[in-house]
Design an enzyme around this catalytic site. Structure first.
Site, mmCIF file in Angstrom:
data_model
loop_
_atom_site.group_PDB
_atom_site.id
_atom_site.type_symbol
_atom_site.label_atom_id
_atom_site.label_comp_id
_atom_site.label_asym_id
_atom_site.label_seq_id
_atom_site.Cartn_x
_atom_site.Cartn_y
_atom_site.Cartn_z
ATOM 1 N N SER A 154 -8.730 30.992 15.376
ATOM 2 C CA SER A 154 -8.178 30.101 14.358
ATOM 3 C C SER A 154 -8.319 28.651 14.802
ATOM 4 O O SER A 154 -8.538 28.350 15.972
ATOM 5 C CB SER A 154 -6.705 30.425 14.114
ATOM 6 O OG SER A 154 -5.938 30.094 15.258
ATOM 7 N N HIS A 155 -8.157 27.754 13.860
ATOM 8 C CA HIS A 155 -8.241 26.322 14.174
ATOM 9 C C HIS A 155 -7.269 25.955 15.282
ATOM 10 O O HIS A 155 -7.632 25.280 16.242
ATOM 11 C CB HIS A 155 -7.949 25.494 12.922
ATOM 12 C CG HIS A 155 -7.814 24.043 13.224
ATOM 13 N ND1 HIS A 155 -6.588 23.454 13.437
ATOM 14 C CD2 HIS A 155 -8.738 23.077 13.393
ATOM 15 C CE1 HIS A 155 -6.770 22.178 13.712
ATOM 16 N NE2 HIS A 155 -8.062 21.912 13.683
ATOM 17 N N ALA A 156 -6.023 26.375 15.162
ATOM 18 C CA ALA A 156 -5.009 26.006 16.154
ATOM 19 C C ALA A 156 -5.404 26.463 17.551
ATOM 20 O O ALA A 156 -5.277 25.712 18.518
ATOM 21 C CB ALA A 156 -3.652 26.598 15.767
#
Length: 124
Positions: free
Chosen positions: A79-81
């Site tokens: 994921s981006h995070a």
């Protein structure tokens, strides 16, 4: 490429109050005031505070640059995070249900090695 050796022992657990568990996404530890945001506004978080969000995408990157730690309710290893936290070297824990409601304004330690968020007891 081949890796050899034995990984270092993780540091001992952080002592404090309640511990929320999630997925370890960015290594290291950071202690700071949690700031829950519903939209990516870098001006809404002070340098070194812990960003808490439901989910993030690329528009959140400027906020990540100010955060001392990151806690996200949803997200996986790609994921981006997770990716940005690793790239920036910011401790992060993902998949912490109801984190935005539980953590906002509280003093917390994000333990990205253990996948834990410790809420510290503070004097009333």
């Amino acid at each position: 490429m081949r890796f050899t050796g034995v990984p270092a022992e993780p540091p001992p657990p952080v002592s404090g109050g309640e511990t929320l568990r999630g997925w370890a996404a960015g290594v290291g530890r950071s202690t700071g005031r949690a700031r829950a945001l519903t939209e990516p506004d870098p001006g809404a978080i002070a340098e070194g505070e812990v960003l808490v969000a439901r989910a993030t995408d690329s528009s959140w990157t400027p906020v990540f640059l100010r955060a001392g730690g990151i806690v996200v309710e949803r997200g996986g290893p790609l994921s981006h995070a997770a990716v940005v936290a690793r790239e920036l070297g910011v401790p992060a824990v993902l998949n912490v249900p109801a984190a935005t409601a539980a953590l906002d304004g509280r003093l917390v330690t994000v333990d990205g090695d253990r996948g834990e968020v410790v809420i510290h007891r503070e004097p009333s």
